[in-house]
Motif scaffolding. Structure first.
Motif, mmCIF file in Angstrom:
data_model
loop_
_atom_site.group_PDB
_atom_site.id
_atom_site.type_symbol
_atom_site.label_atom_id
_atom_site.label_comp_id
_atom_site.label_asym_id
_atom_site.label_seq_id
_atom_site.Cartn_x
_atom_site.Cartn_y
_atom_site.Cartn_z
ATOM 1 N N TRP A 1 42.258 36.947 41.132
ATOM 2 C CA TRP A 1 42.757 35.571 41.199
ATOM 3 C C TRP A 1 43.918 35.442 42.182
ATOM 4 O O TRP A 1 44.793 36.309 42.258
ATOM 5 N N ALA B 1 38.761 33.564 36.601
ATOM 6 C CA ALA B 1 38.478 33.995 37.969
ATOM 7 C C ALA B 1 38.327 35.502 38.073
ATOM 8 O O ALA B 1 37.671 36.004 38.981
ATOM 9 N N THR C 1 38.076 27.999 33.633
ATOM 10 C CA THR C 1 37.256 29.203 33.591
ATOM 11 C C THR C 1 38.070 30.388 34.104
ATOM 12 O O THR C 1 39.159 30.228 34.655
ATOM 13 N N ARG D 1 40.711 27.509 37.686
ATOM 14 C CA ARG D 1 40.535 28.865 37.172
ATOM 15 C C ARG D 1 41.880 29.544 36.933
ATOM 16 O O ARG D 1 42.864 29.277 37.623
#
Length: 375
Positions: A166, A162, A160, A182
Motif C-alpha cells: 500500500w 490493498a 478494501t 483501500r
C-alpha cells in the motif's frame, strides 16, 4: 498554522459513521482523537443481518427480550441483539458489573443510539463506512447501498485491503453516492484495536475531500508542529542484556509542558542488519499507543519507518518517548531522522539516502590500527 492538519483530520473524522463489521473503525476514530457516538461504532455486524435491519428500520432492535449479555473470548461483556445478530461492545470487563443491571442500561443506551442512527440516515450528511473482504460479492454491497438509500441520501465508503505494498492514493468515486478506497490491511477480527492507522487516516481525509469538493490535507513535511526537538542524526542502538529482554532508548518528557489533551507521535527511520536476532523493534510516545507501526523484521538492509502515537497522562512526572528493542546485547540496529510532534500519524517523507550505515569499529581492529601508527 502548523497544527491545522491535526485539527482538520479530527474535524473530518467526525463526518463518518461506521456500518459495523467489527469495531475497527471505532478505534480509527478514537486513535484519531474523536469519540462520536454511533449504534454500530463498536459492534460486530454481519452484512446480511445489517441489510435486513436497515430494510425494516431495525424495528425489533431493543424490544423487550431482544438483548442478551454474553462474555467474549477476550473477557468483555457484549450486548447481543437476537433479532439482528448485532454484538455491541459494552466496554465493561466481565465481572465488573451485574449482567442484569448492565442489560437494563443497554436497553436505554442502544434505544437512543438507534434513534440517532435513523436520524443520521434520513439526514444523509454522514459518510457511512463499511469494510468489504475479498470473499464478499459486489452484489452484497449493492444491496447494502440500496437499503441505506431507502432512508436518505447518504454517501457510502467502501473499504478494501490493498496488501503490504500500500501507498497513499486518492479515494475514487465508484458510483453516485459511493466512494471506494483501500487501506494496507484490516485489523484482526478479534483484535480490532490493532489498527494500521496511517492508511486509514489518509483514506478518510481523501474520501471526505472528494465528497465535499475540498482539497486533501497536506500531510507532508511541516504539517505537524514539533512538540520537542530531538537529535535527528544517525544513531546506533545495541542491546544491553545477555538474554532476550527489553532495552529502551527513550528520553523522559514532562507532560505538564506538553499538554494531556493532544495526540503526539514519535517516528524515526530504522535500518536492521542481516545479523539481527532480536524479537521486536518498536516506538513509544507517552502512555498507551493510539496508533503504531513496529519494524518489519523481515526487511533487512534497508530503511523503514517505525512510529507510535500516544497521549500524555495527567498527574505523572515523566513519560517515555523513543524506541525499544526486545533482544540481546548481540543485537543492534540503526536509526535516523527522529521526530516528536503533535498529530495522530507521522508526516509523509522519503526514506534516508544513507544506503549502508557504517559498521561499528571492533575494539581489536582499532587497537591494531593504533599500534600500526606507533613509531
Amino acid at each position: 498554522m502548523r497544527n491545522a492538519a491535526a485539527a482538520r483530520l479530527s474535524e473530518r473524522l467526525h463526518g463518518f459513521r461506521s456500518l459495523g463489521d467489527n469495531c475497527e473503525f471505532g478505534f480509527v476514530q478514537r486513535y484519531g482523537g474523536v469519540e462520536p457516538s454511533g449504534l454500530l461504532r463498536f459492534s460486530y455486524t454481519p452484512m446480511e443481518d445489517l441489510i435486513r435491519g436497515l430494510r425494516c428500520g431495525f424495528a425489533d432492535f431493543g424490544v423487550p427480550g431482544d438483548l442478551r449479555i454474553a462474555v467474549s473470548d477476550g473477557g468483555t461483556y457484549y450486548c447481543h441483539s437476537v433479532a439482528y445478530n448485532i454484538w455491541a461492545n459494552t466496554g465493561h470487563p466481565a465481572g465488573s458489573i451485574d449482567p442484569e443491571v448492565l442489560v437494563e442500561r443497554e436497553y436505554g443506551r442502544l434505544a437512543h443510539l438507534k434513534r440517532k442512527m435513523l436520524d443520521d440516515l434520513a439526514d444523509g450528511s454522514k459518510i457511512l463506512v463499511r469494510k468489504v473482504g475479498r470473499d464478499v460479492p459486489d452484489s452484497a454491497f449493492e444491496r447494502l447501498s440500496e437499503a441505506v438509500w431507502a432512508h436518505g441520501p447518504s454517501t457510502l465508503l467502501r473499504v478494501t485491503e490493498a496488501g503490504p505494498d500500500w501507498r497513499p492514493e486518492p479515494a475514487r468515486r465508484a458510483a453516485d453516492r459511493v466512494i471506494a478506497g483501500r487501506v494496507r490491511r484490516f485489523a484482526p477480527t478479534e483484535q480490532a484495536w490493532e489498527v494500521d492507522l496511517e492508511p486509514w487516516l489518509h483514506l478518510i481525509d481523501s474520501a471526505y475531500a472528494l465528497a465535499h469538493g475540498q482539497a486533501p490535507t497536506d500531510l507532508g513535511a511541516g504539517a505537524f508542529a514539533d512538540a520537542l526537538t530531538l537529535p535527528g542524526g544517525l544513531r546506533r542502538h545495541a542491546g544491553r542484556h545477555p538474554t532476550q529482554a527489553l532495552s529502551a532508548y527513550t528520553r523522559a518528557v514532562d507532560p505538564a509542558r506538553l499538554g494531556t489533551d493532544k495526540a503526539y507521535v514519535f517516528s524515526t527511520w530504522v535500518w536492521i542488519p542481516e545479523t539481527f536476532g532480536g524479537e521486536r523493534i518498536f516506538a513509544v510516545a507517552g502512555h498507551g499507543r493510539l496508533g503504531w507501526r513496529d519494524a518489519d523484521l523481515s526487511r533487512r538492509g534497508c530503511w523503514q519507518r517505525v512510529w507510535a502515537g500516544g497521549r500524555m497522562r495527567p498527574n505523572v512526572d515523566r513519560e517515555p518517548v523513543g524506541l525499544g528493542m526486545i533482544g540481546t546485547k548481540r543485537d543492534a540496529f540503526w536509526s535516523f531522522g527522529a521526530r516528536f510532534h503533535e498529530g495522530p500519524i507521522p508526516e509523509e517523507g522519503a526514506a534516508p539516502t544513507i544506503r549502508m550505515p557504517p559498521a561499528r569499529f571492533p575494539g581489536r581492529r582499532l587497537f591494531g590500527w593504533l599500534r600500526s601508527k606507533l613509531p
